[in-house]
Design a protein around this motif. Structure first.
Motif: not given
Length: 191
Positions: A86-106
């Motif tokens: 639960f805890v590491k999954g939530l931390i992982g979700a927060l940490a990975l959100k920008e890396e995985f889902e950040g919009p691409l401006q190209y």
């Protein structure tokens, strides 16, 4: 011999394991078990964005090519919590959100290369170079962009040998904790 092809749905678990192993150092903050990491990220992979390098039926490496219309992965909070706790999954979700889902401006003519990873037993055999060259040829993009950390010298050398050139460096906010100082952005333009 390396065979490059588009990933299929049946490759999902193998692609996830290759990513987990390829980015083992990054994921080790959350979990040191590559299989658990792979299980946690597998559900969020947009498999149609991936290419695989196969050697004798084994997935030796993966690369994804995204664009401004969609990224190669998204965070699946339920899967991360299930496999990392639960805890590491939530931390992982927060940490990975920008890396995985950040919009691409190209622009739509630019492919964004993500998740270049080669399994340990296939490294230093030219798999990454072959995989990148072949997958780039199979796309419609005129230009390609990728990012790499300043400490990943093998990857930087590989990208430069293919023809990528550095165009920007961005300091990492939490570089000391992450083990690198800057992200280097590189581009490749078709001739």
């Amino acid at each position: 011999m390396v065979h490059i092809r588009k990933a299929k749905e049946t490759d999902r678990d193998g692609v996830a394991l290759c990513i987990a192993e390829g980015f083992e150092k990054d994921f080790s903050v959350l979990c040191k078990d590559n299989q658990k990491v792979a299980d946690g990220i597998a559900a969020g992979l947009n498999i149609e964005r991936f290419y695989v390098a196969g050697i004798k039926g084994d997935i030796a490496g993966v690369v994804a090519i995204s664009d401004c219309n969609g990224r190669a992965a998204r965070v699946n909070k339920i899967s991360l919590k299930k496999h990392l706790g639960f805890v590491k999954g939530l931390i992982g979700a927060l940490a990975l959100k920008e890396e995985f889902e950040g919009p691409l401006q190209y622009p739509i003519t630019t492919g964004y290369i993500e998740f270049v990873a080669v399994r340990k037993k296939y490294r230093k055999q030219g798999v990454a170079t072959t995989m990148l060259k072949e997958s780039m040829l199979r796309t419609k993009y005129q230009n390609f962009v990728l990012d790499v950390t300043d400490v990943n010298n093998n990857a930087i050398k590989c990208y430069m040998n293919i023809g990528f050139e550095e165009f920007e460096r961005i300091p990492e906010k939490h570089g000391k904790q992450k083990g690198f100082n800057e992200k280097i952005y590189m581009r490749y333009c078709r001739k």
